[in-house]
Write an enzyme that holds these catalytic residues in place. Sequence first.
Site, PDB file in Angstrom:
ATOM      1  N   LYS A  79       0.859  -1.184   0.000  1.00 50.54           N
ATOM      2  CA  LYS A  79       0.000   0.000   0.000  1.00 50.54           C
ATOM      3  C   LYS A  79       0.900   1.239   0.000  1.00 50.54           C
ATOM      4  CE  LYS A  79      -3.965   1.889   2.604  1.00 50.54           C
ATOM      5  NZ  LYS A  79      -4.862   1.656   3.749  1.00 50.54           N
ATOM      6  N   SER A 154      -9.718   1.757   2.734  1.00 48.16           N
ATOM      7  CA  SER A 154      -8.827   2.541   1.911  1.00 48.16           C
ATOM      8  C   SER A 154      -7.806   1.701   1.147  1.00 48.16           C
ATOM      9  CB  SER A 154      -8.078   3.559   2.779  1.00 48.16           C
ATOM     10  OG  SER A 154      -7.274   2.912   3.739  1.00 48.16           O
ATOM     11  N   SER A 178     -10.023  -0.760   6.844  1.00 49.49           N
ATOM     12  CA  SER A 178      -9.397  -0.549   5.538  1.00 49.49           C
ATOM     13  C   SER A 178      -8.719  -1.757   4.908  1.00 49.49           C
ATOM     14  CB  SER A 178      -8.385   0.600   5.613  1.00 49.49           C
ATOM     15  OG  SER A 178      -9.053   1.827   5.619  1.00 49.49           O
TER      16      SER A 178
END
Lengths: 474, 93
Positions: A79, A154, A178
């Site tokens: 990420k 996210s 997330s």
Amino acid sequence: MIDLKNLTIKKAHESIKNGDFTAVELTEAYLEVIKQKNSELNIYLEVFENDALKQAEEANQRFKDGTAVEMTGIPVALKDNILYEAHVASAGSKILENYIATYDSTVVKKLKTAGAVILGRTNMDEFAMGVSTENSAFGVTKNPHDTKRVPGGSSGGSTAAVAINSALVALGSDTGGSCRQPAAFCGVVGFKPTYGSISRHGLIAMGSSLDIIGPITNSVSDAEVLFNTIKGEDAMDSTSISQNTENKKQSSKMVIGIPREFLSIGVDERILSNFNESVSKLESMGYEIKDIKLPNVKYTVPVYYIISPAEVSSNLARFDGIKYGLHIDGGGNLLEDYLKSRGSGFGPEVKRRIILGTYVLSSGYHDAYYNKAMAVRELITEDYRKAFEEVDVILTPTTTGPAFKIGEKVNDPVKMYLEDIFTGPANIAGLPAISVPSGFVDEEGSKLPLGIQFIARHQREDMLFEIGKKFLNE
Amino acid sequence: MITREEIKNLASLARIEVTDLEAEKLTKEVLAILDYVDQIQEVTGVIENKVSEHRNVMRDDVVTNSSGLYTEKLLSNAPSREGNYLKVKKILG
């Protein structure tokens, strides 16, 4: 052709060891998928092709030397908020668009030690604030199951990457869901470990009392291997904990608790029937099901949207356009530079949360909002402590519905925030939780994945792995 | 009720420039969010003021790296520098 669809860490390891394919060939296979699909889906913000191939060659060498471990040569996606030295980490934000990490996060250090291959950095909501990747400064990621829909967020880039086999596994971060919510939307496994079990050193901070890095994988077994690789106490993160502080006594027959009353709040009918099918499946596998009450858990989202913006407002004060990141010349003086750099560097959701956080922490409102939220946080934690006297794991759906359409909720922040209703409690109480795929619903010609979530006591990841593997027949 | 002027003041405290249009939109949104989170006020009764289980983790106050080890790495990210200094505008008149 390597069968990426059915590959696991274990199988990849065996195959490289047996000479079925090399680590370089494996990395090349994933790079090829990225080349074919990334422009359509916007999953990777950057692919580290040369470095990845170099790492794959080193991995080959380790297999020859006999020093290879399970993660050696395994292609991982990161990420965009996890620091990898000498590579850009932008946290999905304009303000860090050109920021180059000056050191390795602890998780990257551990991946390097294990000889893993880092493929690239994946798209995310700006500073991990969001549930759809629509808040990324670099465009939305599309859900591979229906490109009109969001992948969740996210960590939507990481979950989509694993879903289309453009990485064998990925890392995300989870502050209110997330890793788990986008995993449910993309049909993969999303795991949020116990708070503190993985070092946050080198994870760009959002809400420091809630943040944790988590594995995103196609199987529970892979999540376990990845977790074991990156977990552990770290001198660079004073909230990190060692693994053996709890007594791990395996109960012979796990009892599953279901907070029926809590589930009655606004859940899609199809989700509820899919959930009930999962419950029946677990019952037929021999698990005892028990109804439990978590009376204060309904306050999770309001508590979360006080505590997390409060922490955001202080964590994001460091971005000043002076030390690193975007700098906009405001003309007159230093203050103008700050105002302009932050005003144009941050997107709408980040501004919203910083302002909200500044408000709930300001004198006159601090007691009514922040202190009150912290007190209710204690009550929520207490609800779980009591429930875990009766049951071993708690089961809920991961989300209230399947992936929604791009643009469907962007104009209603509160509606967007309600996406966290089932995932937020584990962050509020610091508990480990895992989302596993539980089936599909048909919607407008697409088959959209659903997920269920198991929550366990602090540091009882072992129970989540056990029940998760059994549920998925691993 | 939070006003547009308060939003503008909060933004300036947080060092974020917002346009009038943004302030207008933020006011409506923050109002809606506050209205929603306000439901925690209905939690009454004794909320035990428990002593937190958390404790500080300290380390020895010693230098752990040699001088200058990270200087170039860190400064190479700076938008504006002069030698080994960050360059900023004049603060005092």
